[in-house]
Design a protein around this motif. Structure first.
Motif, PDB file in Angstrom:
ATOM      1  N   GLY A 270      70.948 -12.477  -1.541  1.00  0.00           N
ATOM      2  CA  GLY A 270      71.893 -12.216  -0.466  1.00  0.00           C
ATOM      3  C   GLY A 270      72.544 -10.850  -0.596  1.00  0.00           C
ATOM      4  O   GLY A 270      72.102  -9.980  -1.364  1.00  0.00           O
ATOM      5  N   LEU A 271      73.636 -10.700   0.137  1.00  0.00           N
ATOM      6  CA  LEU A 271      74.367  -9.431   0.171  1.00  0.00           C
ATOM      7  C   LEU A 271      75.789  -9.660  -0.312  1.00  0.00           C
ATOM      8  O   LEU A 271      76.453 -10.615   0.117  1.00  0.00           O
ATOM      9  CB  LEU A 271      74.390  -8.875   1.604  1.00  0.00           C
ATOM     10  CG  LEU A 271      75.265  -7.639   1.850  1.00  0.00           C
ATOM     11  CD1 LEU A 271      74.680  -6.427   1.135  1.00  0.00           C
ATOM     12  CD2 LEU A 271      75.408  -7.373   3.346  1.00  0.00           C
ATOM     13  N   LEU A 272      76.268  -8.736  -1.139  1.00  0.00           N
ATOM     14  CA  LEU A 272      77.618  -8.819  -1.684  1.00  0.00           C
ATOM     15  C   LEU A 272      78.399  -7.593  -1.208  1.00  0.00           C
ATOM     16  O   LEU A 272      77.921  -6.466  -1.303  1.00  0.00           O
ATOM     17  CB  LEU A 272      77.552  -8.845  -3.207  1.00  0.00           C
ATOM     18  CG  LEU A 272      78.861  -9.057  -3.974  1.00  0.00           C
ATOM     19  CD1 LEU A 272      79.441 -10.441  -3.678  1.00  0.00           C
ATOM     20  CD2 LEU A 272      78.619  -8.895  -5.474  1.00  0.00           C
ATOM     21  N   THR A 273      79.595  -7.799  -0.643  1.00  0.00           N
ATOM     22  CA  THR A 273      80.448  -6.677  -0.221  1.00  0.00           C
ATOM     23  C   THR A 273      81.758  -6.723  -0.992  1.00  0.00           C
ATOM     24  O   THR A 273      82.321  -7.800  -1.224  1.00  0.00           O
ATOM     25  CB  THR A 273      80.743  -6.728   1.289  1.00  0.00           C
ATOM     26  OG1 THR A 273      81.526  -7.884   1.593  1.00  0.00           O
ATOM     27  CG2 THR A 273      79.461  -6.764   2.103  1.00  0.00           C
ATOM     28  N   ILE A 274      82.235  -5.518  -1.395  1.00  0.00           N
ATOM     29  CA  ILE A 274      83.461  -5.397  -2.168  1.00  0.00           C
ATOM     30  C   ILE A 274      84.253  -4.225  -1.616  1.00  0.00           C
ATOM     31  O   ILE A 274      83.687  -3.176  -1.292  1.00  0.00           O
ATOM     32  CB  ILE A 274      83.180  -5.135  -3.668  1.00  0.00           C
ATOM     33  CG1 ILE A 274      82.026  -5.997  -4.173  1.00  0.00           C
ATOM     34  CG2 ILE A 274      84.420  -5.353  -4.511  1.00  0.00           C
ATOM     35  CD1 ILE A 274      81.523  -5.596  -5.532  1.00  0.00           C
ATOM     36  N   GLU A 275      85.577  -4.380  -1.513  1.00  0.00           N
ATOM     37  CA  GLU A 275      86.416  -3.269  -1.075  1.00  0.00           C
ATOM     38  C   GLU A 275      86.295  -2.112  -2.058  1.00  0.00           C
ATOM     39  O   GLU A 275      86.321  -2.308  -3.271  1.00  0.00           O
ATOM     40  CB  GLU A 275      87.879  -3.711  -0.975  1.00  0.00           C
ATOM     41  CG  GLU A 275      88.171  -4.651   0.189  1.00  0.00           C
ATOM     42  CD  GLU A 275      87.917  -4.008   1.532  1.00  0.00           C
ATOM     43  OE1 GLU A 275      88.181  -2.787   1.666  1.00  0.00           O
ATOM     44  OE2 GLU A 275      87.440  -4.698   2.452  1.00  0.00           O
TER      45      GLU A 275
ATOM     46  N   GLU B  83      71.261 -15.026   1.752  1.00  0.00           N
ATOM     47  CA  GLU B  83      70.105 -14.542   2.505  1.00  0.00           C
ATOM     48  C   GLU B  83      69.681 -15.563   3.560  1.00  0.00           C
ATOM     49  O   GLU B  83      69.596 -16.773   3.284  1.00  0.00           O
ATOM     50  CB  GLU B  83      68.943 -14.257   1.558  1.00  0.00           C
ATOM     51  CG  GLU B  83      67.764 -13.567   2.235  1.00  0.00           C
ATOM     52  CD  GLU B  83      66.710 -13.147   1.240  1.00  0.00           C
ATOM     53  OE1 GLU B  83      66.251 -11.991   1.315  1.00  0.00           O
ATOM     54  OE2 GLU B  83      66.357 -13.965   0.369  1.00  0.00           O
ATOM     55  N   GLY B  84      69.461 -15.102   4.769  1.00  0.00           N
ATOM     56  CA  GLY B  84      69.014 -15.959   5.844  1.00  0.00           C
ATOM     57  C   GLY B  84      70.124 -16.713   6.550  1.00  0.00           C
ATOM     58  O   GLY B  84      69.857 -17.503   7.456  1.00  0.00           O
ATOM     59  N   ARG B  85      71.383 -16.454   6.173  1.00  0.00           N
ATOM     60  CA  ARG B  85      72.503 -17.137   6.819  1.00  0.00           C
ATOM     61  C   ARG B  85      73.533 -16.104   7.261  1.00  0.00           C
ATOM     62  O   ARG B  85      73.632 -15.019   6.704  1.00  0.00           O
ATOM     63  CB  ARG B  85      73.132 -18.134   5.833  1.00  0.00           C
ATOM     64  CG  ARG B  85      72.168 -19.288   5.479  1.00  0.00           C
ATOM     65  CD  ARG B  85      72.578 -19.993   4.211  1.00  0.00           C
ATOM     66  NE  ARG B  85      73.890 -20.623   4.337  1.00  0.00           N
ATOM     67  CZ  ARG B  85      74.490 -21.296   3.347  1.00  0.00           C
ATOM     68  NH1 ARG B  85      73.877 -21.400   2.175  1.00  0.00           N
ATOM     69  NH2 ARG B  85      75.660 -21.845   3.533  1.00  0.00           N
ATOM     70  N   SER B  86      74.314 -16.465   8.315  1.00  0.00           N
ATOM     71  CA  SER B  86      75.255 -15.513   8.902  1.00  0.00           C
ATOM     72  C   SER B  86      76.661 -15.627   8.338  1.00  0.00           C
ATOM     73  O   SER B  86      77.441 -14.683   8.434  1.00  0.00           O
ATOM     74  CB  SER B  86      75.309 -15.705  10.429  1.00  0.00           C
ATOM     75  OG  SER B  86      75.718 -17.028  10.752  1.00  0.00           O
ATOM     76  N   GLU B  87      77.001 -16.788   7.727  1.00  0.00           N
ATOM     77  CA  GLU B  87      78.368 -16.937   7.248  1.00  0.00           C
ATOM     78  C   GLU B  87      78.567 -16.230   5.916  1.00  0.00           C
ATOM     79  O   GLU B  87      77.614 -15.951   5.195  1.00  0.00           O
ATOM     80  CB  GLU B  87      78.734 -18.425   7.107  1.00  0.00           C
ATOM     81  CG  GLU B  87      78.105 -19.132   5.910  1.00  0.00           C
ATOM     82  CD  GLU B  87      76.742 -19.709   6.230  1.00  0.00           C
ATOM     83  OE1 GLU B  87      76.228 -20.487   5.416  1.00  0.00           O
ATOM     84  OE2 GLU B  87      76.186 -19.363   7.301  1.00  0.00           O
TER      85      GLU B  87
END
Length: 341
Positions: A67-72, A12-16
């Motif tokens: 933060g954000l979590l992405t999964i295929e 959260e709050g970061r772009s990487e």
């Protein structure tokens, strides 16, 4: 313990983003671990927000304040995320195969009943409550527009017109028809040819070409007139306007968010539905005329003979035309008139 690889974590709050592994634990718990086996977070699947599935697009899980979590997207990932109690109701419904199957059957059936019976019945009610002032304005403007485009002054002699007017006044008195009063007018029209039509306020226009086609036979002209009176008596114009408006609004409401493809379908559907409505209204007007002929001192086959003369001016009809034209097939109308004798 089951592990899911190929995931990315966005603090959260970061772009990487960080490549991570997800370890699924007992009691709906899971941990997010980076490549150095450092635990970034441990939480419950029920404490995160799972975004709805969209095709093969990577699934997204929002961890509040983390933060954000992405999964295929995959079968195993989707099955795991389906356990979330925070998953939207829409997403759960979309994954319910029995419900999808039932909807694929019930939704078209409900729409069919709505367009077939709901709209026409509502239109009948609507027609009864339209103020007469609005009917008069609509009728006058329509006739004015036609007079400026496809109609011209009748070339029938004043004597001939007066003869028919007197004859039809007697017909009107015999039938004891309800309001509105009927105003018979003659026009010439090379565009419309042998024709007659009724406006909602009771104005009925008969073309010179129709009078000539029927060879000035008063019985045949009266039979056609009765058909047009049937349209007015049953408020067909107002019903058709209501049906067309309601159909357009309903199609836009149900299918308006599907883009240009559905817009094209909506236009076609509206045309087909309107034509079916018109066929129904034509049958009503035909049967009204046939029922009234028996009250008058007219030849019983007047309507059938008039329709046969009109049919002789038209090209050969096919069953396909029944689906696309606004009127029923002429030969079927003639057969119906003959059966009524």
């Amino acid at each position: 313990m089951t592990s899911i690889t190929g995931a990315y974590f966005y603090p959260e709050g970061r772009s990487e983003s960080l490549p991570v592994t997800i370890h699924i634990l007992a009691n709906s718990q899971f941990s997010i671990v980076d490549h150095q086996q450092n635990i970034i977070a441990t939480t419950s699947i029920n404490d995160v927000a799972v975004k709805d599935r969209l095709g093969s697009v990577p699934r997204e899980i929002i961890l509040p304040n983390i933060g954000l979590l992405t999964i295929e997207s995959s079968l195993s990932v989707n099955a795991w995320l389906a356990q979330s109690t925070t998953q939207s109701k829409i997403a759960k419904l979309e994954s319910n195969k029995p419900l999808i199957l039932a909807s694929s059957i019930l939704v078209p059936a409900v729409l069919y009943l709505f367009f077939k019976f709901g709209i026409p019945n509502a239109a009948i009610t609507f027609a009864e409550y339209v103020p007469q002032s609005m009917v008069e304005i609509a009728s006058r403007h329509t006739l004015l527009a036609l007079d400026k485009s496809v109609l011209s002054v009748s070339e029938l002699s004043a004597e001939t017109q007066e003869k028919y007017q007197g004859h039809w006044i007697q017909i009107r008195q015999k039938l004891n028809l309800p309001s509105p009063d009927f105003n018979i007018q003659f026009r010439q029209s090379k565009t419309m040819g042998a024709n007659a039509f009724a406006l909602p306020n009771g104005t009925i226009v008969i073309t010179d070409e129709l009078v000539e086609l029927l060879e000035h036979n008063a019985d045949l002209l009266t039979a056609i007139l009765l058909h047009e009176i049937g349209h007015v008596t049953h408020k067909h114009s107002m019903r058709l306007i209501a049906e067309t408006m309601a159909t357009s609004l309903a199609v836009d409401y149900f299918f308006g968010d599907l883009g240009a493809l559905i817009e094209a379908f909506a236009g076609l559907s509206n045309t087909v539905i309107q034509n079916q409505f018109s066929q129904k209204l034509e049958w009503e007007a035909d049967n009204f005329a046939l029922s009234q002929i028996s009250i008058l001192d007219l030849e019983s086959d007047s309507f059938a003979r008039a329709m046969e003369k009109l049919a002789a001016t038209l090209p050969e009809e096919s069953k396909f035309q029944y689906l696309i034209q606004s009127h029923p097939l002429m030969r079927e109308r003639i057969e119906n008139a003959r059966k009524a004798l």
